[in-house]
Design a protein around this motif. Sequence first.
Motif, PDB file in Angstrom:
ATOM      1  N   PHE A  15       0.865  -1.333  -0.118  1.00 58.61           N
ATOM      2  CA  PHE A  15       0.095   0.045  -0.051  1.00 58.61           C
ATOM      3  C   PHE A  15       0.870   1.221  -0.070  1.00 58.61           C
ATOM      4  O   PHE A  15       0.250   2.439  -0.307  1.00 58.61           O
ATOM      5  CB  PHE A  15      -0.902  -0.024   1.192  1.00 58.61           C
ATOM      6  N   ALA A  16       2.183   1.287   0.566  1.00 54.05           N
ATOM      7  CA  ALA A  16       2.702   2.463   0.677  1.00 54.05           C
ATOM      8  C   ALA A  16       3.710   2.887  -0.798  1.00 54.05           C
ATOM      9  O   ALA A  16       4.428   3.538  -0.795  1.00 54.05           O
ATOM     10  CB  ALA A  16       3.996   2.144   1.778  1.00 54.05           C
ATOM     11  N   ILE A  17       3.532   1.517  -1.543  1.00 49.89           N
ATOM     12  CA  ILE A  17       4.249   2.038  -3.031  1.00 49.89           C
ATOM     13  C   ILE A  17       3.795   3.181  -3.664  1.00 49.89           C
ATOM     14  O   ILE A  17       2.499   3.355  -3.914  1.00 49.89           O
ATOM     15  CB  ILE A  17       4.163   0.719  -3.766  1.00 49.89           C
ATOM     16  N   PRO A  18       4.555   4.064  -3.834  1.00 43.66           N
ATOM     17  CA  PRO A  18       3.904   5.501  -4.316  1.00 43.66           C
ATOM     18  C   PRO A  18       3.473   5.422  -5.642  1.00 43.66           C
ATOM     19  O   PRO A  18       3.850   4.410  -6.416  1.00 43.66           O
ATOM     20  CB  PRO A  18       5.280   6.473  -4.388  1.00 43.66           C
ATOM     21  N   HIS A  19       2.101   5.927  -6.149  1.00 45.64           N
ATOM     22  CA  HIS A  19       1.632   5.921  -7.442  1.00 45.64           C
ATOM     23  C   HIS A  19       1.150   4.531  -7.824  1.00 45.64           C
ATOM     24  O   HIS A  19       0.709   4.529  -9.116  1.00 45.64           O
ATOM     25  CB  HIS A  19       2.743   6.515  -8.384  1.00 45.64           C
ATOM     26  N   GLY A  86      16.096  -2.354  -5.486  1.00 41.73           N
ATOM     27  CA  GLY A  86      14.579  -2.251  -4.788  1.00 41.73           C
ATOM     28  C   GLY A  86      14.670  -1.694  -3.381  1.00 41.73           C
ATOM     29  O   GLY A  86      13.713  -1.019  -3.171  1.00 41.73           O
ATOM     30  N   MET A  87      15.817  -1.928  -2.584  1.00 40.14           N
ATOM     31  CA  MET A  87      15.708  -1.321  -1.267  1.00 40.14           C
ATOM     32  C   MET A  87      15.918   0.123  -1.198  1.00 40.14           C
ATOM     33  O   MET A  87      15.809   0.615  -0.253  1.00 40.14           O
ATOM     34  CB  MET A  87      16.867  -1.885  -0.420  1.00 40.14           C
ATOM     35  N   ASN A  88      16.375   0.634  -2.552  1.00 36.98           N
ATOM     36  CA  ASN A  88      16.730   2.134  -2.538  1.00 36.98           C
ATOM     37  C   ASN A  88      15.726   2.962  -3.678  1.00 36.98           C
ATOM     38  O   ASN A  88      16.006   4.235  -3.658  1.00 36.98           O
ATOM     39  CB  ASN A  88      18.125   2.286  -3.238  1.00 36.98           C
ATOM     40  N   ASP A  89      15.082   2.173  -4.323  1.00 41.40           N
ATOM     41  CA  ASP A  89      14.289   2.968  -5.090  1.00 41.40           C
ATOM     42  C   ASP A  89      13.033   2.320  -5.607  1.00 41.40           C
ATOM     43  O   ASP A  89      12.543   0.926  -5.497  1.00 41.40           O
ATOM     44  CB  ASP A  89      14.927   2.667  -6.675  1.00 41.40           C
ATOM     45  N   MET A  90      11.942   3.024  -5.506  1.00 40.50           N
ATOM     46  CA  MET A  90      10.490   2.607  -5.681  1.00 40.50           C
ATOM     47  C   MET A  90      10.608   1.977  -7.178  1.00 40.50           C
ATOM     48  O   MET A  90      11.419   2.353  -8.102  1.00 40.50           O
ATOM     49  CB  MET A  90       9.488   3.953  -5.790  1.00 40.50           C
ATOM     50  N   PRO A  91       9.647   1.024  -7.405  1.00 45.89           N
ATOM     51  CA  PRO A  91       9.415   0.339  -8.645  1.00 45.89           C
ATOM     52  C   PRO A  91       8.696   1.204  -9.687  1.00 45.89           C
ATOM     53  O   PRO A  91       7.782   1.832  -9.380  1.00 45.89           O
ATOM     54  CB  PRO A  91       8.703  -0.922  -8.495  1.00 45.89           C
ATOM     55  N   LYS A 141      17.254  -5.044 -15.687  1.00 49.38           N
ATOM     56  CA  LYS A 141      16.044  -4.647 -14.648  1.00 49.38           C
ATOM     57  C   LYS A 141      16.446  -3.646 -13.782  1.00 49.38           C
ATOM     58  O   LYS A 141      15.836  -2.788 -13.595  1.00 49.38           O
ATOM     59  CB  LYS A 141      15.863  -6.039 -13.970  1.00 49.38           C
ATOM     60  N   TYR A 142      17.662  -3.741 -13.180  1.00 48.69           N
ATOM     61  CA  TYR A 142      18.350  -2.617 -12.427  1.00 48.69           C
ATOM     62  C   TYR A 142      19.271  -1.824 -13.061  1.00 48.69           C
ATOM     63  O   TYR A 142      20.218  -2.573 -13.973  1.00 48.69           O
ATOM     64  CB  TYR A 142      18.908  -2.915 -11.074  1.00 48.69           C
ATOM     65  N   ASN A 143      19.547  -0.620 -12.941  1.00 49.54           N
ATOM     66  CA  ASN A 143      20.466   0.178 -13.969  1.00 49.54           C
ATOM     67  C   ASN A 143      21.429   1.092 -13.278  1.00 49.54           C
ATOM     68  O   ASN A 143      21.543   2.119 -13.840  1.00 49.54           O
ATOM     69  CB  ASN A 143      19.635   0.903 -14.775  1.00 49.54           C
ATOM     70  N   HIS A 144      21.803   0.662 -11.818  1.00 48.52           N
ATOM     71  CA  HIS A 144      22.693   1.597 -11.116  1.00 48.52           C
ATOM     72  C   HIS A 144      24.046   1.346 -11.407  1.00 48.52           C
ATOM     73  O   HIS A 144      24.941   2.130 -11.076  1.00 48.52           O
ATOM     74  CB  HIS A 144      22.341   1.406  -9.741  1.00 48.52           C
ATOM     75  N   CYS A 145      24.649   0.378 -11.913  1.00 49.64           N
ATOM     76  CA  CYS A 145      25.938   0.003 -11.938  1.00 49.64           C
ATOM     77  C   CYS A 145      26.454   0.780 -13.225  1.00 49.64           C
ATOM     78  O   CYS A 145      25.960   0.739 -14.261  1.00 49.64           O
ATOM     79  CB  CYS A 145      26.019  -1.670 -12.041  1.00 49.64           C
ATOM     80  N   ARG A 146      27.744   0.933 -13.236  1.00 49.47           N
ATOM     81  CA  ARG A 146      28.515   1.690 -14.084  1.00 49.47           C
ATOM     82  C   ARG A 146      28.684   0.581 -15.161  1.00 49.47           C
ATOM     83  O   ARG A 146      28.882  -0.503 -15.070  1.00 49.47           O
ATOM     84  CB  ARG A 146      29.813   2.415 -13.631  1.00 49.47           C
TER      85      ARG A 146
END
Length: 667
Positions: A15-19, A86-91, A141-146
Amino acid sequence: MENPQRLVTTSKGLFAIPHLPELLQAQLSYRHRRLLWVKQRQLSDVDAVVAWGKKPSALAAEHVAERLSVPLLRIEDAFLRSLALGMNDMPLGVVVDDKGIYYDATRPSRLEELIRKPLSGAQRARAEQLIVKWRELRLSKYNHCRDHNVDYGRPFILLVDQTFGDASIRYGQADSDAFDRMLTAARERYPRHLIVIKTHPDVIAGHKQGHFDAQQLSADPSVHLEGRAFHPPDVIAAADAVFCVTSQMGFEALLWQKPVYVFGAPFYAGWGLTHDMQELSPTLTNRRGPATLEQLAHAAFIDYARYWHPEQQRRCSVEELMDWLSQQREWRQQFPVTLLAERFPRWKRAYLRRYFAGSELRFLKRHAELPEDQPVVVWGRPGSANHIAVEDGFVRSVGLGADLVAPKSWVIDEIGMYYDATRPSKLERLLREAEFSEKELQRAAKIRARLVKEQVSKYNVGISQWRRPTGRQKVILVPGQVESDASITYGSPYLRTNYALLKAVRERCPDDYIVYKPHPDVVAGLRTKDSQHAEQLTFCDDVVLHENMASLLTKVDEVHTLTSLTGFEALLRGVPVTCYGQPFYSGWGLTTDIYPNERRQVARQLDELVAATLIRYPRYLSENSNTLTTIEQALNEIADLRERQSHDAQATWMVKIKRVLLRLKRF
């Protein structure tokens, strides 16, 4: 599948997931499962219960859905999920399944049904373009790595480990033995290749358990254990084949057109696209069948998933999110992984980390000497070759920087600083050497037109009441500056005060109407007054204190300045500018320069100046997403904020209170 109108969940986290309601296009409410059972009669109009995948919390949701006799919708991360983990960014992407969930091969899922659907010509073309775009933008899927240049010195194949207890292994009709079979098969099929086992960094560090004996394999010269946080496309693109059990990296390898050997039953197996190395159950085989890669991609990325644009705050297409993530990745790799920073005011540190997204900032202690052998982030002042200087951008905020208003743009310069005319800067180098495409110049022209139309300036404050005097042929605006400002110290080699400027303008234009506008920080009492503020008024015909600069520029004929940004803003509006200093916009054939900078002397078009100054040089920050953004989105948010503040009297009082507190702090 059409979205139900009213959804209920028993999970606080979901329920807390924004949007999420916007993504589901439905109303979403939270109720504890016990309250749902007690007040069942009050929930007769609930269309479905929502759960997150196959988590333990989903079991309670299943019971509630059964008790209310309504469908159960399972939500999960999409295959294009977010920038960070996932722990740092909303889906930013989720999938919705009313039949099962894609990684549970023990029962049907909506994704299986979508994959089986034939594609129209337009759908097939879109899927083909999406696959090509996925590879070109190098997304995952995740795109934070250089990005990394992967080179193991010999041809290699990739084996994908998974953490012990991963639910997708169990639901994917596999077990721990599948990983041993995978390694054995890899040795047999590629005996001359290096076997690279991509495992989680926490497994290498001993925090989690994987499925391979790292100690035993570390002594095997044919095996390389890769525990670094690589971006998946870096290793997939370079591998000759990919082996996996149920990992999504197998799906991504298909998009890269790699041979994929599968030792479980993930959603992408059983369609004739993978080498299925274990026998699939008869029920699963009956549910699946021959399908094209385009069918798989269209179903997984387009039909099955919903996406959210974090800046524009709306649902978007997968292609729009791909473009946004790709731009974020590009920005996040422009500076070193780790940077030292001098001691910044606490309020600036949070913004600094956002502007240097992708790099880790380590702040030095108070009074610590700045090292000379490594890059250090400093505020404003040009310094040694290792300084990375930060300053306010040219479209900064709605409000004054001295009021601690959040900066919409900063400039970051590794060479010098734009206002330092004594040596080159990154902006000067752009204007001397860069080439600008026709597309970029068209973009610059649109930005320039928008700035003029929306009356955007650096701080975007003030009123629009001043009237041009009647009967005067030429009206000259002289913008005041903070005399201690570095732009005067480093950018005006001859005249250093507002008094000297006004005197020089009067001598040059004895019969013209001169309007003087003191700097807004000085007017607000946040910076020191001009050194000769009383005497200088004898050289002007009018003093304007609170006029909005963008509005004022439409009412004058010329601007005469030392180094003020107002000169640049005047050029955008077609107002002639005379420079008595050497600001960044002088020396390019667009201004009358009293004291020319001999280092420049390169003719530039106005839109080339705009492209360098407003597109390439600064960084902009989105308030909506807290990530780096484009100038166009920054202007969108500035317009929204100005509109809100025009109806908010309390905001004005808050600024006044803050100014009083800042003055008290100074004394």
